[in-house]
Write a protein that holds these residues in place. Structure first.
Motif, PDB file in Angstrom:
ATOM      1  N   VAL A  14      -6.523 -18.753  60.642  1.00 56.18           N
ATOM      2  CA  VAL A  14      -6.345 -17.892  59.472  1.00 56.18           C
ATOM      3  C   VAL A  14      -6.877 -16.495  59.772  1.00 56.18           C
ATOM      4  CG1 VAL A  14      -6.940 -17.537  57.034  1.00 56.18           C
ATOM      5  CG2 VAL A  14      -6.617 -19.861  57.904  1.00 56.18           C
ATOM      6  N   LEU A  15      -6.059 -15.491  59.447  1.00 56.33           N
ATOM      7  CA  LEU A  15      -6.497 -14.096  59.479  1.00 56.33           C
ATOM      8  C   LEU A  15      -6.645 -13.675  58.027  1.00 56.33           C
ATOM      9  CD1 LEU A  15      -7.045 -11.512  61.190  1.00 56.33           C
ATOM     10  CD2 LEU A  15      -4.657 -10.894  60.718  1.00 56.33           C
ATOM     11  N   ILE A  16      -7.834 -13.259  57.646  1.00 59.22           N
ATOM     12  CA  ILE A  16      -8.065 -12.853  56.267  1.00 59.22           C
ATOM     13  C   ILE A  16      -8.435 -11.372  56.218  1.00 59.22           C
ATOM     14  CG2 ILE A  16     -10.423 -13.745  56.303  1.00 59.22           C
ATOM     15  CD1 ILE A  16     -10.038 -14.399  53.301  1.00 59.22           C
ATOM     16  N   ASP A  17      -7.790 -10.680  55.297  1.00 61.24           N
ATOM     17  CA  ASP A  17      -7.979  -9.248  55.100  1.00 61.24           C
ATOM     18  C   ASP A  17      -8.819  -9.055  53.835  1.00 61.24           C
ATOM     19  OD1 ASP A  17      -7.728  -6.485  54.798  1.00 61.24           O
ATOM     20  OD2 ASP A  17      -5.626  -6.561  54.164  1.00 61.24           O
ATOM     21  N   VAL A  21      -0.737  -5.772  57.822  1.00 60.11           N
ATOM     22  CA  VAL A  21      -1.138  -7.169  57.645  1.00 60.11           C
ATOM     23  C   VAL A  21       0.078  -8.014  57.243  1.00 60.11           C
ATOM     24  CG1 VAL A  21      -2.576  -8.728  56.271  1.00 60.11           C
ATOM     25  CG2 VAL A  21      -3.538  -6.588  57.154  1.00 60.11           C
ATOM     26  N   ASP A  22       0.937  -7.465  56.368  1.00 64.09           N
ATOM     27  CA  ASP A  22       2.149  -8.186  55.959  1.00 64.09           C
ATOM     28  C   ASP A  22       3.091  -8.399  57.145  1.00 64.09           C
ATOM     29  OD1 ASP A  22       1.255  -8.392  53.347  1.00 64.09           O
ATOM     30  OD2 ASP A  22       2.373  -6.633  52.649  1.00 64.09           O
ATOM     31  N   GLU A  23       3.223  -7.393  58.003  1.00 65.80           N
ATOM     32  CA  GLU A  23       4.067  -7.531  59.201  1.00 65.80           C
ATOM     33  C   GLU A  23       3.519  -8.611  60.124  1.00 65.80           C
ATOM     34  OE1 GLU A  23       4.464  -3.719  61.116  1.00 65.80           O
ATOM     35  OE2 GLU A  23       5.197  -2.781  59.258  1.00 65.80           O
ATOM     36  N   LEU A  57      -0.016 -18.831  62.354  1.00 69.73           N
ATOM     37  CA  LEU A  57      -1.212 -18.225  61.790  1.00 69.73           C
ATOM     38  C   LEU A  57      -0.993 -18.030  60.293  1.00 69.73           C
ATOM     39  CD1 LEU A  57      -3.923 -16.615  62.508  1.00 69.73           C
ATOM     40  CD2 LEU A  57      -2.465 -14.583  62.554  1.00 69.73           C
ATOM     41  N   LYS A  58      -1.990 -18.383  59.507  1.00 65.13           N
ATOM     42  CA  LYS A  58      -1.946 -18.115  58.081  1.00 65.13           C
ATOM     43  C   LYS A  58      -2.626 -16.775  57.844  1.00 65.13           C
ATOM     44  CE  LYS A  58      -3.125 -21.589  55.381  1.00 65.13           C
ATOM     45  NZ  LYS A  58      -3.896 -22.493  54.490  1.00 65.13           N
ATOM     46  N   VAL A  59      -1.960 -15.884  57.110  1.00 66.51           N
ATOM     47  CA  VAL A  59      -2.509 -14.560  56.829  1.00 66.51           C
ATOM     48  C   VAL A  59      -2.750 -14.443  55.327  1.00 66.51           C
ATOM     49  CG1 VAL A  59      -2.159 -12.070  57.002  1.00 66.51           C
ATOM     50  CG2 VAL A  59      -1.334 -13.575  58.827  1.00 66.51           C
ATOM     51  N   LEU A  60      -3.999 -14.163  54.973  1.00 69.52           N
ATOM     52  CA  LEU A  60      -4.402 -14.093  53.565  1.00 69.52           C
ATOM     53  C   LEU A  60      -5.137 -12.793  53.286  1.00 69.52           C
ATOM     54  CD1 LEU A  60      -5.868 -17.696  53.312  1.00 69.52           C
ATOM     55  CD2 LEU A  60      -3.614 -16.959  52.545  1.00 69.52           C
ATOM     56  N   LYS A  61      -5.170 -12.408  52.001  1.00 67.81           N
ATOM     57  CA  LYS A  61      -5.917 -11.228  51.574  1.00 67.81           C
ATOM     58  C   LYS A  61      -6.896 -11.630  50.479  1.00 67.81           C
ATOM     59  CE  LYS A  61      -2.263  -7.912  52.524  1.00 67.81           C
ATOM     60  NZ  LYS A  61      -1.541  -6.741  52.026  1.00 67.81           N
ATOM     61  N   MET A  62      -8.076 -11.013  50.503  1.00 69.55           N
ATOM     62  CA  MET A  62      -9.070 -11.256  49.456  1.00 69.55           C
ATOM     63  C   MET A  62      -9.527  -9.921  48.886  1.00 69.55           C
ATOM     64  SD  MET A  62     -12.715 -13.268  49.417  1.00 69.55           S
ATOM     65  CE  MET A  62     -12.006 -14.901  49.227  1.00 69.55           C
ATOM     66  N   ARG A  98     -19.715  -5.470  54.631  1.00 69.43           N
ATOM     67  CA  ARG A  98     -20.327  -4.290  54.017  1.00 69.43           C
ATOM     68  C   ARG A  98     -19.348  -3.122  53.929  1.00 69.43           C
ATOM     69  NH1 ARG A  98     -24.155  -7.244  53.557  1.00 69.43           N
ATOM     70  NH2 ARG A  98     -26.070  -7.555  54.682  1.00 69.43           N
ATOM     71  N   ALA A  99     -18.246  -3.198  54.654  1.00 66.39           N
ATOM     72  CA  ALA A  99     -17.240  -2.137  54.652  1.00 66.39           C
ATOM     73  C   ALA A  99     -15.856  -2.787  54.658  1.00 66.39           C
ATOM     74  CB  ALA A  99     -17.408  -1.252  55.872  1.00 66.39           C
ATOM     75  N   ILE A 100     -14.910  -2.088  54.062  1.00 66.45           N
ATOM     76  CA  ILE A 100     -13.537  -2.588  54.041  1.00 66.45           C
ATOM     77  C   ILE A 100     -12.602  -1.478  54.508  1.00 66.45           C
ATOM     78  CG2 ILE A 100     -13.815  -4.404  52.316  1.00 66.45           C
ATOM     79  CD1 ILE A 100     -12.937  -2.384  50.191  1.00 66.45           C
ATOM     80  N   PRO A 101     -11.466  -1.823  55.048  1.00 65.46           N
ATOM     81  CA  PRO A 101     -10.976  -3.176  55.261  1.00 65.46           C
ATOM     82  C   PRO A 101     -11.711  -3.873  56.414  1.00 65.46           C
ATOM     83  CG  PRO A 101      -9.468  -1.596  56.250  1.00 65.46           C
ATOM     84  CD  PRO A 101     -10.522  -0.802  55.522  1.00 65.46           C
TER      85      PRO A 101
END
Length: 106
Positions: free
Chosen positions: A21-24, A40-42, A51-56, A71-74
Motif C-alpha cells: 500500500v502507498l498512502i498519501d 498519486v492518481d496516475e 499496489l493499493k494507493v490510498l489517500k488520508m 509532521r509535514a505534508i504531503p
C-alpha cells in the motif's frame, strides 16, 4: 483513482492488505498536496493490481498521522505486510516515487 482511507479503516485497508500500500497523507489547503494529487492518481492506475494507493486527509484523521510521526505534508508512505518500507515527504517527482516503489517491491 486512489481511494480515501480513514483512521477507522486504516488497519483493514493498509495493515491487513494483501497488496503493498502507498498512502498519501494530505490536506485540501496544502498546495504541494494538490500538486501531488494527479501524480498519486496516475501511480494508482499504473500499479493497478500490484499496489493499493490510498489517500488520508490529515485534518479529518489525526490518530494515524500522529502514530507515524507525520509532521509535514504531503508525505507518502509505502507499506508491505503492515510494515513501513519507505517514506518520502514533500512534492517529489513521479519518477522518484516510481523508483521508490519498484526498488522496494521489485
Amino acid at each position: 483513482m486512489s481511494a480515501q482511507v480513514s483512521d477507522g479503516s486504516f488497519e483493514t485497508e493498509v495493515l491487513r492488505s494483501d497488496l503493498p500500500v502507498l498512502i498519501d497523507f494530505w490536506a485540501p489547503w496544502c498546495g504541494p498536496c494538490r500538486a501531488m494529487g494527479p501524480v498519486v492518481d496516475e501511480l494508482a492506475e499504473e500499479f493497478s493490481g500490484q499496489l493499493k494507493v490510498l489517500k488520508m486527509n490529515v485534518d479529518e484523521n489525526q490518530a494515524t498521522p500522529s502514530k507515524y510521526g507525520i509532521r509535514a505534508i504531503p508525505t507518502l508512505i509505502l507499506f508491505k505486510d503492515g510494515e513501513v518500507l519507505e517514506q518520502v515527504t514533500g512534492a517529489v517527482s513521479k519518477s522518484s516515487i516510481k523508483e521508490m516503489i519498484t526498488s522496494k517491491l521489485g
